[in-house]
Design an enzyme around this catalytic site. Structure first.
Site, PDB file in Angstrom:
ATOM      1  N   ASN A 193      -9.995   0.688  -0.027  1.00 41.66           N
ATOM      2  CA  ASN A 193      -8.976   0.628   1.019  1.00 41.66           C
ATOM      3  C   ASN A 193      -9.554   1.120   2.347  1.00 41.66           C
ATOM      4  O   ASN A 193     -10.143   2.202   2.412  1.00 41.66           O
ATOM      5  CB  ASN A 193      -7.772   1.493   0.643  1.00 41.66           C
ATOM      6  CG  ASN A 193      -6.867   0.820  -0.359  1.00 41.66           C
ATOM      7  OD1 ASN A 193      -7.297  -0.009  -1.147  1.00 41.66           O
ATOM      8  ND2 ASN A 193      -5.604   1.181  -0.332  1.00 41.66           N
ATOM      9  N   VAL A 194      -9.350   0.317   3.376  1.00 50.13           N
ATOM     10  CA  VAL A 194      -9.865   0.642   4.704  1.00 50.13           C
ATOM     11  C   VAL A 194      -8.771   0.378   5.730  1.00 50.13           C
ATOM     12  O   VAL A 194      -8.162  -0.701   5.730  1.00 50.13           O
ATOM     13  CB  VAL A 194     -11.108  -0.199   5.055  1.00 50.13           C
ATOM     14  CG1 VAL A 194     -11.656   0.201   6.416  1.00 50.13           C
ATOM     15  CG2 VAL A 194     -12.176  -0.066   3.983  1.00 50.13           C
ATOM     16  N   THR A 242      -8.281   3.100   8.938  1.00 46.25           N
ATOM     17  CA  THR A 242      -8.632   3.836  10.151  1.00 46.25           C
ATOM     18  C   THR A 242      -9.856   3.263  10.843  1.00 46.25           C
ATOM     19  O   THR A 242      -9.873   3.116  12.080  1.00 46.25           O
ATOM     20  CB  THR A 242      -8.859   5.325   9.813  1.00 46.25           C
ATOM     21  OG1 THR A 242      -7.678   5.845   9.192  1.00 46.25           O
ATOM     22  CG2 THR A 242      -9.165   6.125  11.059  1.00 46.25           C
ATOM     23  N   SER A 297     -12.423   4.720   4.953  1.00 44.04           N
ATOM     24  CA  SER A 297     -12.843   4.925   6.344  1.00 44.04           C
ATOM     25  C   SER A 297     -13.559   6.257   6.502  1.00 44.04           C
ATOM     26  O   SER A 297     -13.112   7.283   5.989  1.00 44.04           O
ATOM     27  CB  SER A 297     -11.623   4.889   7.269  1.00 44.04           C
ATOM     28  OG  SER A 297     -11.047   3.604   7.307  1.00 44.04           O
ATOM     29  N   HIS A 299      -7.551  10.205   3.335  1.00 45.47           N
ATOM     30  CA  HIS A 299      -7.019   9.271   4.315  1.00 45.47           C
ATOM     31  C   HIS A 299      -7.204   9.796   5.735  1.00 45.47           C
ATOM     32  O   HIS A 299      -7.153  11.011   5.966  1.00 45.47           O
ATOM     33  CB  HIS A 299      -5.520   9.034   4.070  1.00 45.47           C
ATOM     34  CG  HIS A 299      -5.222   8.447   2.726  1.00 45.47           C
ATOM     35  ND1 HIS A 299      -4.634   9.179   1.715  1.00 45.47           N
ATOM     36  CD2 HIS A 299      -5.437   7.213   2.223  1.00 45.47           C
ATOM     37  CE1 HIS A 299      -4.483   8.402   0.652  1.00 45.47           C
ATOM     38  NE2 HIS A 299      -4.967   7.208   0.931  1.00 45.47           N
ATOM     39  N   GLY A 300      -7.399   8.878   6.680  1.00 41.38           N
ATOM     40  CA  GLY A 300      -7.447   9.264   8.085  1.00 41.38           C
ATOM     41  C   GLY A 300      -8.834   9.664   8.548  1.00 41.38           C
ATOM     42  O   GLY A 300      -9.859   9.332   7.932  1.00 41.38           O
ATOM     43  N   ASP A 360       0.828  -1.196   0.000  1.00 41.15           N
ATOM     44  CA  ASP A 360       0.000   0.000   0.000  1.00 41.15           C
ATOM     45  C   ASP A 360       0.869   1.256   0.000  1.00 41.15           C
ATOM     46  O   ASP A 360       1.732   1.425   0.865  1.00 41.15           O
ATOM     47  CB  ASP A 360      -0.901  -0.017   1.244  1.00 41.15           C
ATOM     48  CG  ASP A 360      -1.971   1.054   1.209  1.00 41.15           C
ATOM     49  OD1 ASP A 360      -2.375   1.457   0.105  1.00 41.15           O
ATOM     50  OD2 ASP A 360      -2.424   1.466   2.306  1.00 41.15           O
ATOM     51  N   HIS A 393      -9.463   4.969  -2.320  1.00 39.18           N
ATOM     52  CA  HIS A 393      -8.679   5.082  -1.095  1.00 39.18           C
ATOM     53  C   HIS A 393      -9.439   5.965  -0.111  1.00 39.18           C
ATOM     54  O   HIS A 393     -10.282   6.761  -0.498  1.00 39.18           O
ATOM     55  CB  HIS A 393      -7.309   5.690  -1.396  1.00 39.18           C
ATOM     56  CG  HIS A 393      -6.359   4.718  -2.019  1.00 39.18           C
ATOM     57  ND1 HIS A 393      -5.103   4.475  -1.526  1.00 39.18           N
ATOM     58  CD2 HIS A 393      -6.494   3.910  -3.098  1.00 39.18           C
ATOM     59  CE1 HIS A 393      -4.492   3.582  -2.279  1.00 39.18           C
ATOM     60  NE2 HIS A 393      -5.321   3.222  -3.247  1.00 39.18           N
TER      61      HIS A 393
END
Length: 294
Positions: free
Chosen positions: A230-231, A233, A211, A178-179, A82, A208
């Site tokens: 994509n997971v 968090t 979360s 992300h995050g 990743d 991506h």
């Protein structure tokens, strides 16, 4: 069984569902993710991030473990690097037995992105390894750059990028990040852009920053052509919350017990997520199986 991510995503693309790619930084996470997928008869992808491998998920330990877990179940499992950014990271992953590598050059000038990714594709494809690229830039939720339209994937440029790099799947920027998002915030995704990208490319597309995006956004993204999500968090949070509850109820909860609680929570989270994205009851590369199959 450990397989190429290309085969998993090919069927997902052809049959309009998505496969979860969950970062797994220790034995408990990897086991929870793979076990949940096996019980749901779902393909699954294990992500290992470069930073995660440097801090905790050491590849010398995690890769053999994931391979062993993958071979113990009768579902397709892919192991994906990743957000590799350096040539050395990609080569090391290929040598260690990853079945897919992501080369993230999305923050570089376009022509340099194309050249670097094409080079990795040439090397990886010679070994039967799948390659994921990223165009546009999926930023960080805590700084709000997921709302900067200039960072979103351009459809015409995506056509050129795919043709010139030879990637097997493309991570697109349509509004996720992300995050952790600010409390109470659900991102607004550009579904029109997603539709245009899918119509133009007709290939597996990756989201991506899955979360915190919200179940309705995720379902709509899958319906619009996303095939890999994509997971990370949210999986961490599932474990964290379960551990906090356990310690609040009994401060003497032991290390052994707390790790078992965390694993159980991640397993439930993954199982529920699989239902949302439509990969449950898929066998092999997506063939529907009956509930009676042992």
């Amino acid at each position: 069984m450990l397989v190429s991510m290309k085969d998993i995503l090919k069927h997902a693309n052809e049959n309009n569902y998505a496969v979860m790619a969950c970062n797994s930084v220790n034995m408990e996470m990897a086991r929870a993710v793979i076990t949940a997928a096996a019980e749901k008869h779902s393909p699954i992808i294990i992500n290992l991030g470069v930073g995660q491998m440097a801090k905790l998920a050491h590849p010398t330990e995690m890769v053999p473990l994931i391979k062993e877990l993958a071979e113990s179940v009768d579902i397709p499992v892919a192991l994906n690097l990743d957000h590799g950014m350096k040539y050395e990271d990609e080569i090391a992953a290929m040598q260690r037995g990853f079945t897919s590598v992501m080369i993230d050059c999305s923050s570089l000038p376009y022509e340099e992105n194309v050249a670097r990714v094409n080079n990795i594709c040439t090397l990886a494809h010679a070994k039967g390894i799948c390659v994921e690229g990223e165009l546009g830039h999926v930023g960080q939720a805590d700084v709000g750059d997921n709302e900067e339209l200039d960072l979103y994937t351009n459809v015409a440029q995506a056509r050129d990028y795919v043709d010139r790099t030879g990637i097997d799947c493309l991570a697109v920027a349509i509004g996720t990040a992300h995050g952790d998002y600010p409390k109470g915030m659900i991102p607004k995704l550009d579904f029109q852009r997603l539709a245009e990208l899918k119509a133009e490319l007709k290939m597996p597309l990756v989201l991506h920053g899955g979360s915190g995006a919200g179940a309705e956004n995720i379902k709509k993204a899958v319906a619009g052509g996303i095939n890999k999500i994509n997971v990370c968090t949210d999986a961490f949070h599932a474990a964290e919350e379960a551990m906090k509850v356990a310690w609040a109820e009994n401060p003497k909860t032991s290390y052994l017990e707390i790790m078992m609680i965390a694993e159980k929570a991640i397993k439930k989270f993954v199982s529920d997520y699989i239902d949302i994205i439509g990969s449950a009851n898929r066998y092999g590369y997506g063939d529907v199986i009956s509930d009676s199959k042992e």
